[in-house]
Design a protein around this motif. Structure first.
Motif, PDB file in Angstrom:
ATOM      1  N   ARG A 163      53.488  11.794  30.541  1.00 20.10           N
ATOM      2  CA  ARG A 163      52.987  10.564  29.933  1.00 20.10           C
ATOM      3  C   ARG A 163      52.031  10.953  28.820  1.00 20.10           C
ATOM      4  O   ARG A 163      51.059  11.657  29.046  1.00 20.10           O
ATOM      5  CB  ARG A 163      52.275   9.714  30.974  1.00 20.10           C
ATOM      6  N   ALA A 164      52.334  10.468  27.625  1.00 19.98           N
ATOM      7  CA  ALA A 164      51.527  10.804  26.454  1.00 19.98           C
ATOM      8  C   ALA A 164      50.790   9.566  25.950  1.00 19.98           C
ATOM      9  O   ALA A 164      51.271   8.441  26.079  1.00 19.98           O
ATOM     10  CB  ALA A 164      52.410  11.370  25.351  1.00 19.98           C
ATOM     11  N   TRP A 165      49.657   9.804  25.352  1.00 20.72           N
ATOM     12  CA  TRP A 165      48.882   8.729  24.751  1.00 20.72           C
ATOM     13  C   TRP A 165      49.586   8.220  23.486  1.00 20.72           C
ATOM     14  O   TRP A 165      49.682   7.029  23.250  1.00 20.72           O
ATOM     15  CB  TRP A 165      47.475   9.230  24.435  1.00 20.72           C
ATOM     16  N   LYS A 166      50.113   9.151  22.701  1.00 22.38           N
ATOM     17  CA  LYS A 166      50.779   8.788  21.457  1.00 22.38           C
ATOM     18  C   LYS A 166      51.960   9.714  21.240  1.00 22.38           C
ATOM     19  O   LYS A 166      51.926  10.881  21.615  1.00 22.38           O
ATOM     20  CB  LYS A 166      49.794   8.929  20.295  1.00 22.38           C
ATOM     21  N   GLY A 167      53.013   9.175  20.622  1.00 24.25           N
ATOM     22  CA  GLY A 167      54.170   9.998  20.325  1.00 24.25           C
ATOM     23  C   GLY A 167      55.089   9.299  19.341  1.00 24.25           C
ATOM     24  O   GLY A 167      54.968   8.095  19.107  1.00 24.25           O
ATOM     25  N   ASP A 168      56.007  10.079  18.768  1.00 28.58           N
ATOM     26  CA  ASP A 168      57.005   9.485  17.876  1.00 28.58           C
ATOM     27  C   ASP A 168      58.379   9.627  18.505  1.00 28.58           C
ATOM     28  O   ASP A 168      58.536  10.253  19.551  1.00 28.58           O
ATOM     29  CB  ASP A 168      56.933  10.092  16.471  1.00 28.58           C
ATOM     30  N   ARG A 169      59.381   9.024  17.893  1.00 27.78           N
ATOM     31  CA  ARG A 169      60.723   9.026  18.483  1.00 27.78           C
ATOM     32  C   ARG A 169      61.357  10.410  18.500  1.00 27.78           C
ATOM     33  O   ARG A 169      62.342  10.641  19.192  1.00 27.78           O
ATOM     34  CB  ARG A 169      61.620   8.022  17.779  1.00 27.78           C
ATOM     35  N   HIS A 170      60.803  11.370  17.756  1.00 27.23           N
ATOM     36  CA  HIS A 170      61.291  12.751  17.782  1.00 27.23           C
ATOM     37  C   HIS A 170      60.709  13.537  18.953  1.00 27.23           C
ATOM     38  O   HIS A 170      61.088  14.692  19.161  1.00 27.23           O
ATOM     39  CB  HIS A 170      60.969  13.465  16.473  1.00 27.23           C
ATOM     40  N   GLY A 171      59.766  12.939  19.678  1.00 27.31           N
ATOM     41  CA  GLY A 171      59.193  13.595  20.844  1.00 27.31           C
ATOM     42  C   GLY A 171      57.924  14.370  20.586  1.00 27.31           C
ATOM     43  O   GLY A 171      57.415  15.030  21.488  1.00 27.31           O
ATOM     44  N   ASN A 172      57.383  14.309  19.375  1.00 27.20           N
ATOM     45  CA  ASN A 172      56.085  14.942  19.112  1.00 27.20           C
ATOM     46  C   ASN A 172      55.027  14.124  19.845  1.00 27.20           C
ATOM     47  O   ASN A 172      54.934  12.911  19.652  1.00 27.20           O
ATOM     48  CB  ASN A 172      55.795  14.962  17.618  1.00 27.20           C
ATOM     49  N   LEU A 173      54.243  14.790  20.700  1.00 27.00           N
ATOM     50  CA  LEU A 173      53.335  14.071  21.587  1.00 27.00           C
ATOM     51  C   LEU A 173      51.885  14.486  21.418  1.00 27.00           C
ATOM     52  O   LEU A 173      51.580  15.641  21.103  1.00 27.00           O
ATOM     53  CB  LEU A 173      53.735  14.299  23.050  1.00 27.00           C
ATOM     54  N   VAL A 174      51.004  13.517  21.682  1.00 29.27           N
ATOM     55  CA  VAL A 174      49.566  13.747  21.715  1.00 29.27           C
ATOM     56  C   VAL A 174      49.077  13.257  23.071  1.00 29.27           C
ATOM     57  O   VAL A 174      49.377  12.128  23.477  1.00 29.27           O
ATOM     58  CB  VAL A 174      48.835  12.975  20.587  1.00 29.27           C
ATOM     59  N   PHE A 175      48.344  14.105  23.785  1.00 26.68           N
ATOM     60  CA  PHE A 175      47.796  13.747  25.088  1.00 26.68           C
ATOM     61  C   PHE A 175      46.316  13.469  24.946  1.00 26.68           C
ATOM     62  O   PHE A 175      45.649  14.013  24.070  1.00 26.68           O
ATOM     63  CB  PHE A 175      48.041  14.875  26.094  1.00 26.68           C
ATOM     64  N   LYS A 176      45.794  12.639  25.824  1.00 26.23           N
ATOM     65  CA  LYS A 176      44.391  12.258  25.754  1.00 26.23           C
ATOM     66  C   LYS A 176      43.626  12.886  26.917  1.00 26.23           C
ATOM     67  O   LYS A 176      44.081  12.841  28.067  1.00 26.23           O
ATOM     68  CB  LYS A 176      44.280  10.733  25.807  1.00 26.23           C
ATOM     69  N   ASP A 177      42.499  13.460  26.591  1.00 24.79           N
ATOM     70  CA  ASP A 177      41.568  14.014  27.580  1.00 24.79           C
ATOM     71  C   ASP A 177      42.256  15.038  28.488  1.00 24.79           C
ATOM     72  O   ASP A 177      42.956  15.914  28.022  1.00 24.79           O
ATOM     73  CB  ASP A 177      40.902  12.890  28.381  1.00 24.79           C
ATOM     74  N   SER A 178      42.084  14.906  29.801  1.00 24.57           N
ATOM     75  CA  SER A 178      42.573  15.929  30.722  1.00 24.57           C
ATOM     76  C   SER A 178      44.096  15.910  30.883  1.00 24.57           C
ATOM     77  O   SER A 178      44.655  16.829  31.479  1.00 24.57           O
ATOM     78  CB  SER A 178      41.903  15.784  32.091  1.00 24.57           C
ATOM     79  N   ALA A 179      44.782  14.899  30.352  1.00 24.22           N
ATOM     80  CA  ALA A 179      46.249  14.888  30.405  1.00 24.22           C
ATOM     81  C   ALA A 179      46.824  16.064  29.624  1.00 24.22           C
ATOM     82  O   ALA A 179      47.969  16.448  29.829  1.00 24.22           O
ATOM     83  CB  ALA A 179      46.786  13.570  29.856  1.00 24.22           C
ATOM     84  N   ARG A 180      46.030  16.640  28.754  1.00 26.26           N
ATOM     85  CA  ARG A 180      46.471  17.784  27.960  1.00 26.26           C
ATOM     86  C   ARG A 180      46.524  19.068  28.789  1.00 26.26           C
ATOM     87  O   ARG A 180      47.162  20.042  28.393  1.00 26.26           O
ATOM     88  CB  ARG A 180      45.514  17.963  26.779  1.00 26.26           C
ATOM     89  N   ASN A 181      45.880  19.075  29.955  1.00 29.36           N
ATOM     90  CA  ASN A 181      45.837  20.283  30.782  1.00 29.36           C
ATOM     91  C   ASN A 181      47.204  20.671  31.329  1.00 29.36           C
ATOM     92  O   ASN A 181      47.574  21.835  31.286  1.00 29.36           O
ATOM     93  CB  ASN A 181      44.874  20.105  31.961  1.00 29.36           C
ATOM     94  N   PHE A 182      47.942  19.713  31.884  1.00 29.09           N
ATOM     95  CA  PHE A 182      49.150  20.048  32.619  1.00 29.09           C
ATOM     96  C   PHE A 182      50.427  19.491  32.000  1.00 29.09           C
ATOM     97  O   PHE A 182      51.500  20.071  32.159  1.00 29.09           O
ATOM     98  CB  PHE A 182      49.014  19.555  34.067  1.00 29.09           C
ATOM     99  N   ASN A 183      50.354  18.369  31.299  1.00 20.98           N
ATOM    100  CA  ASN A 183      51.557  17.742  30.766  1.00 20.98           C
ATOM    101  C   ASN A 183      52.380  18.647  29.847  1.00 20.98           C
ATOM    102  O   ASN A 183      53.608  18.691  29.994  1.00 20.98           O
ATOM    103  CB  ASN A 183      51.223  16.427  30.062  1.00 20.98           C
ATOM    104  N   PRO A 184      51.786  19.359  28.903  1.00 16.84           N
ATOM    105  CA  PRO A 184      52.616  20.229  28.061  1.00 16.84           C
ATOM    106  C   PRO A 184      53.379  21.279  28.871  1.00 16.84           C
ATOM    107  O   PRO A 184      54.550  21.557  28.600  1.00 16.84           O
ATOM    108  CB  PRO A 184      51.613  20.882  27.105  1.00 16.84           C
ATOM    109  N   LEU A 185      52.749  21.840  29.888  1.00 11.08           N
ATOM    110  CA  LEU A 185      53.416  22.846  30.719  1.00 11.08           C
ATOM    111  C   LEU A 185      54.544  22.228  31.532  1.00 11.08           C
ATOM    112  O   LEU A 185      55.621  22.818  31.658  1.00 11.08           O
ATOM    113  CB  LEU A 185      52.404  23.516  31.649  1.00 11.08           C
ATOM    114  N   ALA A 186      54.314  21.027  32.073  1.00 11.06           N
ATOM    115  CA  ALA A 186      55.364  20.341  32.835  1.00 11.06           C
ATOM    116  C   ALA A 186      56.548  20.017  31.932  1.00 11.06           C
ATOM    117  O   ALA A 186      57.702  20.132  32.340  1.00 11.06           O
ATOM    118  CB  ALA A 186      54.811  19.068  33.466  1.00 11.06           C
ATOM    119  N   ALA A 187      56.264  19.631  30.691  1.00 16.26           N
ATOM    120  CA  ALA A 187      57.334  19.317  29.739  1.00 16.26           C
ATOM    121  C   ALA A 187      58.142  20.562  29.408  1.00 16.26           C
ATOM    122  O   ALA A 187      59.372  20.512  29.336  1.00 16.26           O
ATOM    123  CB  ALA A 187      56.750  18.717  28.468  1.00 16.26           C
ATOM    124  N   MET A 188      57.483  21.682  29.221  1.00 15.17           N
ATOM    125  CA  MET A 188      58.176  22.913  28.856  1.00 15.17           C
ATOM    126  C   MET A 188      58.988  23.481  30.019  1.00 15.17           C
ATOM    127  O   MET A 188      59.948  24.222  29.793  1.00 15.17           O
ATOM    128  CB  MET A 188      57.183  23.949  28.352  1.00 15.17           C
TER     129      MET A 188
END
Length: 143
Positions: free
Chosen positions: A66-91
């Motif tokens: 779950r991202a705070w902001k993103g575009d239809r190409h999938g470029n994502l921005v996470f907010k606060d502590s969501a940045r800790n684990f979400n990128p790794l889970a996505a990869m």
């Protein structure tokens, strides 16, 4: 994210490397499957020869983030502590699905602000304002 395995000092000389940790139990609570022994290699380091354990990558069928902001190409921005684990889970996901609280047009997110590039995201699901406001994992506590 393309790295199948890596050698690490973490776990050297422990049951993690030696194997035998319970992986699966039967209905009676008996161990029916244990972890295998992991390969250990010795490498020359600046501090002399040291042992390293081979750790395989975690691969999931799906990565759901779950991202705070993103575009239809999938470029994502996470907010606060969501940045800790979400990128790794996505990869780690063979297929990654991103729920996006705020969907913007491609190019609106400055490249330096992208926390996860769209190459890792396969589906983008924009949330309604009501869905974006519902954050079940977040709990507010007061005295």
């Amino acid at each position: 994210s393309g790295i199948a395995a890596f050698y690490t000092r973490t776990g050297v000389g422990t049951q993690v490397a030696q194997g035998g940790l319970p992986w699966k139990y039967d209905d009676a609570g008996n161990v029916i499957k244990t972890s295998p022994e992991k390969p250990v290699m010795t490498f020359e380091t600046p501090d002399g020869e040291k042992e390293f354990v081979l750790e395989e990558a975690i691969v999931a069928d799906f990565g759901i983030v779950r991202a705070w902001k993103g575009d239809r190409h999938g470029n994502l921005v996470f907010k606060d502590s969501a940045r800790n684990f979400n990128p790794l889970a996505a990869m780690a996901g063979q297929i990654t699905i991103a729920e996006v609280e705020e969907l913007v047009e491609p190019g609106e997110i400055p490249p330096n602000d992208v926390h996860l590039p769209g190459v890792y995201v396969h589906r983008v699901v924009p949330l309604t304002p009501e869905q974006a406001a519902d954050k079940r994992i977040e709990k507010r506590t007061v005295r």
